[in-house]
Design an enzyme around this catalytic site. Structure first.
Site, PDB file in Angstrom:
ATOM      1  CG  ASP A 132      -1.961  -0.782   1.123  1.00  0.00           C
ATOM      2  OD1 ASP A 132      -2.238  -1.737   0.398  1.00  0.00           O
ATOM      3  OD2 ASP A 132      -2.670  -1.166   2.292  1.00  0.00           O
ATOM      4  NE  ARG A 184      -3.787  -1.689  -4.506  1.00  0.00           N
ATOM      5  CZ  ARG A 184      -3.388  -1.712  -3.221  1.00  0.00           C
ATOM      6  NH1 ARG A 184      -3.042  -0.892  -2.384  1.00  0.00           N
ATOM      7  NH2 ARG A 184      -3.300  -2.835  -2.422  1.00  0.00           N
TER       8      ARG A 184
HETATM    9  C1  LIG Z   1      -8.082  -1.463  -4.226  1.00  0.00           C
HETATM   10  C2  LIG Z   1      -8.179  -0.131  -3.493  1.00  0.00           C
HETATM   11  C3  LIG Z   1      -6.728  -0.274  -2.833  1.00  0.00           C
HETATM   12  C4  LIG Z   1      -6.482   1.217  -2.255  1.00  0.00           C
HETATM   13  N1  LIG Z   1      -5.282   1.400  -1.675  1.00  0.00           N
HETATM   14  C5  LIG Z   1      -4.659   2.679  -1.409  1.00  0.00           C
HETATM   15  C6  LIG Z   1      -3.535   2.882  -0.938  1.00  0.00           C
HETATM   16  O1  LIG Z   1      -2.806   2.156  -0.785  1.00  0.00           O
HETATM   17  N2  LIG Z   1      -3.335   4.151  -0.646  1.00  0.00           N
HETATM   18  C7  LIG Z   1      -4.213   5.197  -0.615  1.00  0.00           C
HETATM   19  O2  LIG Z   1      -3.722   6.182  -0.343  1.00  0.00           O
HETATM   20  N3  LIG Z   1      -5.325   4.895  -1.120  1.00  0.00           N
HETATM   21  C8  LIG Z   1      -5.742   3.733  -1.513  1.00  0.00           C
HETATM   22  N4  LIG Z   1      -7.063   3.456  -1.905  1.00  0.00           N
HETATM   23  C9  LIG Z   1      -8.145   4.555  -1.667  1.00  0.00           C
HETATM   24  C10 LIG Z   1      -8.022   5.589  -2.818  1.00  0.00           C
HETATM   25  O3  LIG Z   1      -6.699   6.407  -2.690  1.00  0.00           O
HETATM   26  C11 LIG Z   1      -9.412   6.447  -2.692  1.00  0.00           C
HETATM   27  O4  LIG Z   1      -9.302   7.142  -1.681  1.00  0.00           O
HETATM   28  C12 LIG Z   1     -10.614   5.587  -2.734  1.00  0.00           C
HETATM   29  O5  LIG Z   1     -10.487   4.768  -3.758  1.00  0.00           O
HETATM   30  C13 LIG Z   1     -11.905   6.572  -3.287  1.00  0.00           C
HETATM   31  O6  LIG Z   1     -11.509   7.242  -4.428  1.00  0.00           O
HETATM   32  P1  LIG Z   1     -12.198   6.556  -5.976  1.00  0.00           P
HETATM   33  O7  LIG Z   1     -11.308   6.407  -6.804  1.00  0.00           O
HETATM   34  O8  LIG Z   1     -12.995   5.537  -5.643  1.00  0.00           O
HETATM   35  O9  LIG Z   1     -13.005   7.797  -6.449  1.00  0.00           O
HETATM   36  P2  LIG Z   1     -14.029   8.843  -5.726  1.00  0.00           P
HETATM   37  O10 LIG Z   1     -14.022  10.004  -7.070  1.00  0.00           O
HETATM   38  O11 LIG Z   1     -13.496   9.137  -4.621  1.00  0.00           O
HETATM   39  O12 LIG Z   1     -15.401   8.030  -5.902  1.00  0.00           O
HETATM   40  C14 LIG Z   1     -16.201   7.786  -6.779  1.00  0.00           C
HETATM   41  C15 LIG Z   1     -17.458   7.185  -6.625  1.00  0.00           C
HETATM   42  O13 LIG Z   1     -17.336   6.012  -5.841  1.00  0.00           O
HETATM   43  C16 LIG Z   1     -18.188   5.717  -4.565  1.00  0.00           C
HETATM   44  N5  LIG Z   1     -17.253   5.763  -3.532  1.00  0.00           N
HETATM   45  C17 LIG Z   1     -15.912   6.258  -3.432  1.00  0.00           C
HETATM   46  N6  LIG Z   1     -15.554   5.835  -2.224  1.00  0.00           N
HETATM   47  C18 LIG Z   1     -16.567   5.483  -1.317  1.00  0.00           C
HETATM   48  C19 LIG Z   1     -16.909   5.126  -0.139  1.00  0.00           C
HETATM   49  N7  LIG Z   1     -15.676   5.422   0.824  1.00  0.00           N
HETATM   50  N8  LIG Z   1     -18.025   5.079   0.203  1.00  0.00           N
HETATM   51  C20 LIG Z   1     -19.088   4.856  -0.449  1.00  0.00           C
HETATM   52  N9  LIG Z   1     -18.976   5.242  -1.867  1.00  0.00           N
HETATM   53  C21 LIG Z   1     -17.530   5.593  -2.300  1.00  0.00           C
HETATM   54  C22 LIG Z   1     -18.960   6.986  -4.798  1.00  0.00           C
HETATM   55  O14 LIG Z   1     -20.196   6.549  -5.430  1.00  0.00           O
HETATM   56  C23 LIG Z   1     -18.189   8.061  -5.532  1.00  0.00           C
HETATM   57  O15 LIG Z   1     -19.159   9.063  -6.064  1.00  0.00           O
HETATM   58  C24 LIG Z   1      -7.333   2.382  -2.339  1.00  0.00           C
HETATM   59  C25 LIG Z   1      -8.667   1.991  -3.263  1.00  0.00           C
HETATM   60  C26 LIG Z   1      -8.720   0.783  -3.658  1.00  0.00           C
HETATM   61  C27 LIG Z   1     -10.150   0.617  -4.314  1.00  0.00           C
END
Ligand SMILES: Cc1cc2nc3c(=O)[nH]c(=O)nc-3n(C[C@H](O)[C@H](O)[C@H](O)COP(=O)(O)OP(=O)(O)OC[C@H]3O[C@@H](n4cnc5c(N)ncnc54)[C@H](O)[C@@H]3O)c2cc1C
Length: 309
Positions: A132, A184
């Site tokens: 991560d 990732r």
């Molecule tokens: C597999 C995976 C691994 C990850 N690893 C890391 C990491 O190592 N380091 C790091 O900093 N971050 C990590 N993240 C978190 C990432 O950085 C984002 O904060 C998170 O994925 C929200 O951003 P989004 O791309 O989904 O887009 P956004 O624009 O935030 O969300 C798009 C849509 O997805 C839905 N959504 C998003 N988040 C949520 C939520 N929490 N609850 C409900 N609905 C939601 C909503 O409908 C939203 O409108 C990871 C995420 C994933 C999916």
């Protein structure tokens, strides 16, 4: 950054609040939406449930910033056991770790040794290990440790965050390696100063797509192994269209989503032939991580409130 997001990210760093709220049943009920349970057995059961749907998993035990070498070694041993159980059951599951959970704050050498041991075990058992990415104080050291370990063990991948201004350079450096590692790409989940990260969401979204295109172009040549970790379905559709236009071979990229978020999309993407994995969390140290999930979508606070009623 919105005030709600700022407050929730502040809460994610408060140990006092973690201690007080973790005991509350209504918080635990709300958290259940994002994790199947605190025990490893719950995560393995979830992985078994996803497998027949053609959906793989990535298992991760919550916890970060351990304070002693003994804690770090216990985490390493735990993950060795997880990799063993995955292999025994032949589950299509990866493992994801945070370097501060493997003792990065305590002793960098110890952390690197632990990562090496896990990478070696993953390679030997046909598994895969993800690293991560934590907040920007750790970016250099994470890439450094990851770089050395992954040079010896290709069964390790790393996360890059699109919101960081430095990420295009980090991506180029990783892609210029003789054998580029699995990457990732996520948007980024921590509170960062504007000097380090784009404060506006639309800039983060644009940066994400630019980086995704770069990864897809390389994947089309068989020279990158991208994973897109996002629930942003507009972005996912643009990525899929771009992959098609570039003739990225089938299986040339994966889509990873978090447990409990956009479950219908997880299934329909898998049914449409995409390689999908769900990241499943477990463990009792979920507070900081859960606050980051609320911060991503402050409307989620209503789930907590509803569980009060
Ligand atoms: C597999 C995976 C691994 C990850 N690893 C890391 C990491 O190592 N380091 C790091 O900093 N971050 C990590 N993240 C978190 C990432 O950085 C984002 O904060 C998170 O994925 C929200 O951003 P989004 O791309 O989904 O887009 P956004 O624009 O935030 O969300 C798009 C849509 O997805 C839905 N959504 C998003 N988040 C949520 C939520 N929490 N609850 C409900 N609905 C939601 C909503 O409908 C939203 O409108 C990871 C995420 C994933 C999916």
């Amino acid at each position: 950054m919105s005030i709600a997001r700022e407050l929730l990210l502040w809460a994610s760093r408060s140990r006092a609040l973690a201690g007080a709220l973790r005991q509350r049943a209504f918080v635990a009920r709300a958290v259940a939406r994002f994790m199947p349970g605190e025990e490893l057995s719950s995560a393995l059961a979830a992985a078994r449930g996803f497998a027949p749907l053609g959906i793989g998993t990535v298992l991760t035990k919550r916890g970060e910033n351990v304070a002693t070498g003994a804690e770090a070694e216990a985490v390493r041993d735990h993950y060795l056991d997880v990799l063993g159980q995955i292999a025994d059951e032949r589950l299509p599951a990866h493992v994801s770790v945070k370097l501060t959970q493997l003792g990065l704050d305590v002793d960098r050498e110890l952390c690197e040794r632990a990562l090496r041991t896990l990478a070696e075990r993953a390679a030997a058992s046909g598994g895969f290990l993800w690293v991560d990415m934590e907040d920007s104080r750790y970016t250099d050291v994470t890439l450094d440790v990851f770089g050395r370990v992954s040079a010896a063990w290709p069964s390790v991948g790393v996360c890059l965050q699109a919101y960081l201004r430095r990420t295009p350079g980090d991506l180029d450096a990783l892609l210029s390696r003789r054998s580029p590692p699995a990457i990732r790409l996520v948007k980024g989940a921590y509170a960062e100063p504007p000097a380090a990260a784009f404060p506006r969401k639309r800039d983060v979204d644009a940066a994400y797509f630019t980086l995704a295109q770069r990864l897809l172009e390389r994947a089309a040549q068989g020279a990158a192994r991208p994973v897109f970790g996002t629930h942003d379905m507009r972005l996912v559709e643009r990525i899929r269209a771009r992959a098609l236009a570039l003739r990225v071979p089938s299986g040339g990229y994966e889509l990873h989503l978090l447990y409990g978020i956009r479950e219908d999309d997880q299934r329909s993407l898998a049914a449409a032939g995409e390689r999908v994995r769900v990241l499943v969390s477990y463990g009792s140290a979920w507070f900081a991580w859960y606050m980051r999930r609320l911060a991503e979508r402050p409307a989620n606070v209503w789930f907590v409130v509803r569980n009060l009623i």
